[in-house]
Design a protein around this motif. Structure first.
Motif, PDB file in Angstrom:
ATOM      1  N   TYR A   1      56.802  36.062 120.742  1.00  0.00           N
ATOM      2  CA  TYR A   1      57.435  37.372 120.935  1.00  0.00           C
ATOM      3  C   TYR A   1      58.283  37.392 122.206  1.00  0.00           C
ATOM      4  N   VAL A   2      57.754  36.852 123.304  1.00  0.00           N
ATOM      5  CA  VAL A   2      58.493  36.839 124.572  1.00  0.00           C
ATOM      6  C   VAL A   2      59.778  36.032 124.441  1.00  0.00           C
ATOM      7  N   GLU A   3      59.717  34.892 123.752  1.00  0.00           N
ATOM      8  CA  GLU A   3      60.913  34.072 123.585  1.00  0.00           C
ATOM      9  C   GLU A   3      61.969  34.796 122.755  1.00  0.00           C
ATOM     10  N   ILE A   4      61.531  35.565 121.766  1.00  0.00           N
ATOM     11  CA  ILE A   4      62.474  36.381 120.973  1.00  0.00           C
ATOM     12  C   ILE A   4      63.152  37.395 121.886  1.00  0.00           C
ATOM     13  N   GLU A   5      62.362  38.068 122.718  1.00  0.00           N
ATOM     14  CA  GLU A   5      62.929  39.068 123.629  1.00  0.00           C
ATOM     15  C   GLU A   5      63.889  38.422 124.636  1.00  0.00           C
ATOM     16  N   LYS A   6      63.562  37.222 125.111  1.00  0.00           N
ATOM     17  CA  LYS A   6      64.452  36.539 126.045  1.00  0.00           C
ATOM     18  C   LYS A   6      65.796  36.232 125.381  1.00  0.00           C
ATOM     19  N   GLN A   7      65.751  35.822 124.122  1.00  0.00           N
ATOM     20  CA  GLN A   7      66.990  35.574 123.391  1.00  0.00           C
ATOM     21  C   GLN A   7      67.791  36.864 123.244  1.00  0.00           C
ATOM     22  N   MET A   8      67.110  37.956 122.932  1.00  0.00           N
ATOM     23  CA  MET A   8      67.790  39.244 122.744  1.00  0.00           C
ATOM     24  C   MET A   8      68.327  39.794 124.059  1.00  0.00           C
ATOM     25  N   HIS A   9      67.702  39.421 125.173  1.00  0.00           N
ATOM     26  CA  HIS A   9      68.151  39.857 126.504  1.00  0.00           C
ATOM     27  C   HIS A   9      69.065  38.820 127.173  1.00  0.00           C
ATOM     28  N   ASP A  10      69.494  37.811 126.401  1.00  0.00           N
ATOM     29  CA  ASP A  10      70.354  36.746 126.944  1.00  0.00           C
ATOM     30  C   ASP A  10      69.734  36.070 128.167  1.00  0.00           C
ATOM     31  N   GLY A  11      68.409  35.923 128.158  1.00  0.00           N
ATOM     32  CA  GLY A  11      67.728  35.228 129.239  1.00  0.00           C
ATOM     33  C   GLY A  11      67.785  35.927 130.580  1.00  0.00           C
ATOM     34  N   LYS A  12      67.888  37.264 130.581  1.00  0.00           N
ATOM     35  CA  LYS A  12      68.072  38.005 131.832  1.00  0.00           C
ATOM     36  C   LYS A  12      66.754  38.318 132.552  1.00  0.00           C
ATOM     37  N   PHE A  13      65.648  37.784 132.059  1.00  0.00           N
ATOM     38  CA  PHE A  13      64.394  37.929 132.800  1.00  0.00           C
ATOM     39  C   PHE A  13      63.609  36.629 132.685  1.00  0.00           C
ATOM     40  N   ASP A  14      62.710  36.427 133.647  1.00  0.00           N
ATOM     41  CA  ASP A  14      61.891  35.216 133.688  1.00  0.00           C
ATOM     42  C   ASP A  14      60.472  35.548 133.224  1.00  0.00           C
ATOM     43  N   VAL A  15      59.799  34.550 132.682  1.00  0.00           N
ATOM     44  CA  VAL A  15      58.396  34.719 132.295  1.00  0.00           C
ATOM     45  C   VAL A  15      57.596  33.547 132.852  1.00  0.00           C
TER      46      VAL A  15
ATOM     47  N   ILE B   1      70.934  30.044 115.988  1.00  0.00           N
ATOM     48  CA  ILE B   1      70.395  30.834 114.876  1.00  0.00           C
ATOM     49  C   ILE B   1      69.075  30.244 114.405  1.00  0.00           C
ATOM     50  N   ALA B   2      69.015  28.919 114.341  1.00  0.00           N
ATOM     51  CA  ALA B   2      67.782  28.253 113.914  1.00  0.00           C
ATOM     52  C   ALA B   2      66.642  28.560 114.871  1.00  0.00           C
ATOM     53  N   ASN B   3      66.933  28.547 116.183  1.00  0.00           N
ATOM     54  CA  ASN B   3      65.883  28.777 117.185  1.00  0.00           C
ATOM     55  C   ASN B   3      65.281  30.168 117.082  1.00  0.00           C
ATOM     56  N   ILE B   4      66.144  31.191 117.066  1.00  0.00           N
ATOM     57  CA  ILE B   4      65.605  32.557 117.053  1.00  0.00           C
ATOM     58  C   ILE B   4      64.952  32.870 115.712  1.00  0.00           C
ATOM     59  N   THR B   5      65.496  32.327 114.622  1.00  0.00           N
ATOM     60  CA  THR B   5      64.878  32.542 113.315  1.00  0.00           C
ATOM     61  C   THR B   5      63.512  31.879 113.256  1.00  0.00           C
ATOM     62  N   GLY B   6      63.412  30.684 113.835  1.00  0.00           N
ATOM     63  CA  GLY B   6      62.126  30.000 113.880  1.00  0.00           C
ATOM     64  C   GLY B   6      61.103  30.763 114.701  1.00  0.00           C
ATOM     65  N   LEU B   7      61.554  31.352 115.803  1.00  0.00           N
ATOM     66  CA  LEU B   7      60.655  32.142 116.648  1.00  0.00           C
ATOM     67  C   LEU B   7      60.146  33.375 115.908  1.00  0.00           C
TER      68      LEU B   7
ATOM     69  N   PHE C   1      46.528  40.765 117.309  1.00  0.00           N
ATOM     70  CA  PHE C   1      47.646  41.630 117.720  1.00  0.00           C
ATOM     71  C   PHE C   1      47.235  42.602 118.816  1.00  0.00           C
ATOM     72  N   LEU C   2      46.421  42.141 119.759  1.00  0.00           N
ATOM     73  CA  LEU C   2      45.949  42.995 120.838  1.00  0.00           C
ATOM     74  C   LEU C   2      46.883  42.957 122.048  1.00  0.00           C
ATOM     75  N   LEU C   3      47.534  41.821 122.281  1.00  0.00           N
ATOM     76  CA  LEU C   3      48.326  41.647 123.501  1.00  0.00           C
ATOM     77  C   LEU C   3      49.798  42.029 123.329  1.00  0.00           C
ATOM     78  N   GLN C   4      50.367  41.793 122.150  1.00  0.00           N
ATOM     79  CA  GLN C   4      51.806  41.996 121.969  1.00  0.00           C
ATOM     80  C   GLN C   4      52.272  43.403 122.337  1.00  0.00           C
ATOM     81  N   PRO C   5      51.572  44.474 121.942  1.00  0.00           N
ATOM     82  CA  PRO C   5      52.045  45.808 122.329  1.00  0.00           C
ATOM     83  C   PRO C   5      52.081  46.014 123.838  1.00  0.00           C
TER      84      PRO C   5
END
Length: 254
Positions: free
Chosen positions: A118-132, A84-90, A148-152
């Motif tokens: 942002y990518v690390e948040i998505e990896k947590q939400m996807h249970d690490g099912k993709f690599d970056v 919880i601390a990790n994803i909240t910090g991200l 905020f040009l790259l995130q979208p």
């Protein structure tokens, strides 16, 4: 006498054609124009106040959320809830870099940090099912660019690419930053389903739901000349690559 006391709603007009009639009708026309001008100025001031309030709220709400997330993070650490601390910090870091102290211009370094959070948040939400994979040059990190040009673009690569990868294939995103003489190049690769050329044109030219690719194209046109822009290409029949090319000097007065 009524006009002198501020009553501009009842202008004086007359059918007389002598000198007094001419003066009276001129005064009447001037009163109408003056009243209209005062009403317009009053309306503009009201709209200005409303805009200032909205802008203030827009600043307060994200900062309030950022502070709350930081508090949640430390409480989670105190209670031994490291996940919880990790994803909240991200999420807190993502909001901090996105806010950028209310500035529309940021540095390449901050923009890349925002994308990484942002990518690390998505990896947590996807249970690490993709690599970056990050391929980031160390030159030009101090250069300015629109916030905020790259995130979208990365979000698009995940939501419309990685999320549709076949089960037997592991999703992969590559985020590449290259410094060229006079230019900053960002490549976002994903191995999701390849995009048809017609769909690419729609993405680039048409406003979609939310903050999409078309908004990025417009913002690049706002800040840079015709040598800059966004393009999409297919690499080795595996990757869809979105490329953002911008100058290493931004027109911050736009």
């Amino acid at each position: 006498e009524r006009i002198a006391e501020g009553d501009l709603d009842n202008p004086v007009f007359t059918t007389d054609t002598d000198e007094i009639g001419i003066v009276s009708n001129s005064l009447g026309k001037m009163t109408v124009r003056l009243n209209d001008m005062i009403n317009r100025v009053y309306k503009i001031e009201l709209e200005k106040k409303a805009s200032e309030l909205v802008a203030l709220q827009a600043q307060i709400n994200p900062h309030f959320l950022y502070n709350c997330l930081s508090s949640i993070k430390w409480k989670a650490i105190k209670n031994g809830e490291q996940d919880i601390a990790n994803i909240t910090g991200l999420v807190a870091k993502f909001y901090r870099t996105s806010l950028n102290n209310g500035q529309q211009i940021t540095t390449v370094k901050n923009e890349l940090e925002n994308v990484q959070a942002y990518v690390e948040i998505e990896k947590q939400m996807h249970d690490g099912k993709f690599d970056v994979v990050y391929k980031l040059a160390q030159e030009g990190l101090e250069c300015n660019m629109p916030n905020f040009l790259l995130q979208p673009v990365v979000e698009n690569a995940i939501k419309h690419g990685i999320d549709y990868v076949k089960e037997e294939v592991r999703g992969k995103i590559i985020i590449e930053y290259i410094k060229q003489p006079g230019y900053l190049i960002f490549n976002i690769y994903n191995n999701g389903p390849l995009i048809e050329s017609e769909e690419i044109e729609k993405l680039m030219q048409k406003q979609g739901k939310g903050y999409g690719i078309h908004n990025i194209v417009e913002r690049i046109e706002l800040y840079y000349d015709g040598s800059c822009g966004m393009s999409v290409r297919i690499i080795d029949d595996i990757f869809t690559c979105f490329t953002i090319k911008i100058s290493d000097h931004i027109n911050e007065t736009t």
